[in-house]
Design a protein around this motif. Structure first.
Motif, PDB file in Angstrom:
ATOM      1  N   UNK A  96       0.811  -1.216   0.000  1.00  0.00           N
ATOM      2  CA  UNK A  96       0.000   0.000   0.000  1.00  0.00           C
ATOM      3  C   UNK A  96       0.850   1.273   0.000  1.00  0.00           C
ATOM      4  N   UNK A  97       1.947   1.279   0.747  1.00  0.00           N
ATOM      5  CA  UNK A  97       2.766   2.490   0.810  1.00  0.00           C
ATOM      6  C   UNK A  97       3.350   2.832  -0.560  1.00  0.00           C
ATOM      7  N   UNK A  98       3.774   1.827  -1.288  1.00  0.00           N
ATOM      8  CA  UNK A  98       4.305   2.058  -2.639  1.00  0.00           C
ATOM      9  C   UNK A  98       3.184   2.525  -3.568  1.00  0.00           C
ATOM     10  N   UNK A  99       2.006   1.944  -3.434  1.00  0.00           N
ATOM     11  CA  UNK A  99       0.874   2.365  -4.261  1.00  0.00           C
ATOM     12  C   UNK A  99       0.579   3.846  -4.058  1.00  0.00           C
ATOM     13  N   UNK A 100       0.586   4.284  -2.798  1.00  0.00           N
ATOM     14  CA  UNK A 100       0.321   5.690  -2.492  1.00  0.00           C
ATOM     15  C   UNK A 100       1.417   6.573  -3.076  1.00  0.00           C
ATOM     16  N   UNK A 101       2.672   6.218  -2.823  1.00  0.00           N
ATOM     17  CA  UNK A 101       3.790   7.033  -3.306  1.00  0.00           C
ATOM     18  C   UNK A 101       3.826   7.066  -4.838  1.00  0.00           C
ATOM     19  N   UNK A 102       3.552   5.942  -5.475  1.00  0.00           N
ATOM     20  CA  UNK A 102       3.545   5.890  -6.935  1.00  0.00           C
ATOM     21  C   UNK A 102       2.408   6.753  -7.495  1.00  0.00           C
ATOM     22  N   UNK A 103       1.253   6.707  -6.847  1.00  0.00           N
ATOM     23  CA  UNK A 103       0.118   7.539  -7.283  1.00  0.00           C
ATOM     24  C   UNK A 103       0.455   9.024  -7.167  1.00  0.00           C
ATOM     25  N   UNK A 104       1.097   9.403  -6.062  1.00  0.00           N
ATOM     26  CA  UNK A 104       1.523  10.792  -5.899  1.00  0.00           C
ATOM     27  C   UNK A 104       2.524  11.156  -6.994  1.00  0.00           C
ATOM     28  N   UNK A 105       3.429  10.242  -7.308  1.00  0.00           N
ATOM     29  CA  UNK A 105       4.423  10.492  -8.358  1.00  0.00           C
ATOM     30  C   UNK A 105       3.743  10.730  -9.700  1.00  0.00           C
ATOM     31  N   UNK A 106       2.720   9.961 -10.008  1.00  0.00           N
ATOM     32  CA  UNK A 106       1.988  10.139 -11.266  1.00  0.00           C
ATOM     33  C   UNK A 106       1.298  11.503 -11.286  1.00  0.00           C
ATOM     34  N   UNK A 107       0.648  11.865 -10.174  1.00  0.00           N
ATOM     35  CA  UNK A 107      -0.043  13.159 -10.106  1.00  0.00           C
ATOM     36  C   UNK A 107       0.928  14.332 -10.243  1.00  0.00           C
ATOM     37  N   UNK A 108       2.078  14.245  -9.576  1.00  0.00           N
ATOM     38  CA  UNK A 108       3.070  15.313  -9.662  1.00  0.00           C
ATOM     39  C   UNK A 108       3.654  15.386 -11.076  1.00  0.00           C
ATOM     40  N   UNK A 109       3.807  14.250 -11.717  1.00  0.00           N
ATOM     41  CA  UNK A 109       4.294  14.237 -13.093  1.00  0.00           C
ATOM     42  C   UNK A 109       3.296  14.920 -14.027  1.00  0.00           C
ATOM     43  N   UNK A 110       2.030  14.628 -13.849  1.00  0.00           N
ATOM     44  CA  UNK A 110       0.988  15.295 -14.645  1.00  0.00           C
ATOM     45  C   UNK A 110       1.021  16.794 -14.384  1.00  0.00           C
ATOM     46  N   UNK A 111       1.156  17.173 -13.120  1.00  0.00           N
ATOM     47  CA  UNK A 111       1.239  18.591 -12.763  1.00  0.00           C
ATOM     48  C   UNK A 111       2.461  19.246 -13.408  1.00  0.00           C
ATOM     49  N   UNK A 112       3.557  18.509 -13.464  1.00  0.00           N
ATOM     50  CA  UNK A 112       4.766  19.027 -14.103  1.00  0.00           C
ATOM     51  C   UNK A 112       4.548  19.347 -15.571  1.00  0.00           C
ATOM     52  N   UNK A 113       3.833  18.463 -16.270  1.00  0.00           N
ATOM     53  CA  UNK A 113       3.521  18.725 -17.675  1.00  0.00           C
ATOM     54  C   UNK A 113       2.565  19.915 -17.802  1.00  0.00           C
ATOM     55  N   UNK A 114       1.580  19.957 -16.920  1.00  0.00           N
ATOM     56  CA  UNK A 114       0.584  21.035 -16.966  1.00  0.00           C
ATOM     57  C   UNK A 114       1.222  22.396 -16.724  1.00  0.00           C
ATOM     58  N   UNK A 115       2.131  22.475 -15.750  1.00  0.00           N
ATOM     59  CA  UNK A 115       2.761  23.749 -15.412  1.00  0.00           C
ATOM     60  C   UNK A 115       4.075  23.984 -16.150  1.00  0.00           C
ATOM     61  N   UNK A 116       4.422  23.065 -17.040  1.00  0.00           N
ATOM     62  CA  UNK A 116       5.590  23.213 -17.909  1.00  0.00           C
ATOM     63  C   UNK A 116       6.860  23.548 -17.123  1.00  0.00           C
ATOM     64  N   UNK A 117       7.227  22.644 -16.209  1.00  0.00           N
ATOM     65  CA  UNK A 117       8.422  22.878 -15.410  1.00  0.00           C
ATOM     66  C   UNK A 117       9.675  22.719 -16.273  1.00  0.00           C
ATOM     67  N   UNK A 118      10.766  23.312 -15.837  1.00  0.00           N
ATOM     68  CA  UNK A 118      12.009  23.324 -16.618  1.00  0.00           C
ATOM     69  C   UNK A 118      12.696  21.960 -16.584  1.00  0.00           C
ATOM     70  N   UNK A 119      13.701  21.809 -17.425  1.00  0.00           N
ATOM     71  CA  UNK A 119      14.472  20.557 -17.467  1.00  0.00           C
ATOM     72  C   UNK A 119      15.140  20.266 -16.128  1.00  0.00           C
ATOM     73  N   UNK A 120      15.693  21.286 -15.512  1.00  0.00           N
ATOM     74  CA  UNK A 120      16.339  21.097 -14.206  1.00  0.00           C
ATOM     75  C   UNK A 120      15.298  20.692 -13.160  1.00  0.00           C
ATOM     76  N   UNK A 121      14.147  21.316 -13.190  1.00  0.00           N
ATOM     77  CA  UNK A 121      13.075  20.946 -12.255  1.00  0.00           C
ATOM     78  C   UNK A 121      12.627  19.507 -12.485  1.00  0.00           C
ATOM     79  N   UNK A 122      12.564  19.081 -13.759  1.00  0.00           N
ATOM     80  CA  UNK A 122      12.218  17.686 -14.067  1.00  0.00           C
ATOM     81  C   UNK A 122      13.251  16.731 -13.477  1.00  0.00           C
ATOM     82  N   UNK A 123      14.522  17.082 -13.633  1.00  0.00           N
ATOM     83  CA  UNK A 123      15.573  16.210 -13.093  1.00  0.00           C
ATOM     84  C   UNK A 123      15.466  16.098 -11.579  1.00  0.00           C
ATOM     85  N   UNK A 124      15.259  17.214 -10.917  1.00  0.00           N
ATOM     86  CA  UNK A 124      15.154  17.196  -9.454  1.00  0.00           C
ATOM     87  C   UNK A 124      13.905  16.433  -9.029  1.00  0.00           C
ATOM     88  N   UNK A 125      12.809  16.659  -9.748  1.00  0.00           N
ATOM     89  CA  UNK A 125      11.574  15.947  -9.418  1.00  0.00           C
ATOM     90  C   UNK A 125      11.744  14.444  -9.611  1.00  0.00           C
TER      91      UNK A 125
END
Length: 126
Positions: free
Chosen positions: A31-60
């Protein structure tokens, strides 16, 4: 299990197969991995939506990887501890608590990274 007859390439392919199996087991059973992976997917979608920079993508990506690796290692430690001593034992509990601290540290760092990357972008929207 390592097969002594496997060459270098076959051995690496088998290792990849075992690693993918481990990732699948984590994602489908913990369950803990499921939660963390789901958050990772949501943050990734947010990254595309807000057009974060290459450096921000690497850090994320590093932050996401850090959290998932810490969660996986914590799960492994807990499974080994439960296998060795299935009943409650004070020393095993201490070990498991310390192991649980690793993903907590990783999550705290990831939350800080999230705010550094996204807070300025969210403030501009509002």
């Amino acid at each position: 299990m390592k097969n002594p007859n496997d060459g270098f390439i076959i051995g690496r392919l088998r290792s990849i197969k075992f690693a993918l199996k481990g990732m699948w087991l984590l994602l489908t059973t913990e369950d803990s991995i499921k939660v963390q992976f789901s958050i990772a997917v949501l943050v990734t979608i947010l990254g595309f939506y807000l057009d974060i920079s290459s450096v921000e993508w690497m850090i994320q990506c590093l932050a996401i990887g850090l959290v998932l690796v810490a969660e996986a290692l914590n799960t492994a430690v807990e499974k080994v501890a439960d296998f060795i001593h299935p009943d409650y034992h004070e020393k095993i509990g201490f070990i498991k608590d310390i192991a649980a601290g690793a993903p907590a540290f990783a999550a705290f760092v990831s939350i800080i990274i999230f705010f550094i990357i996204y807070l300025p972008k969210i403030i501009v929207i509002f």
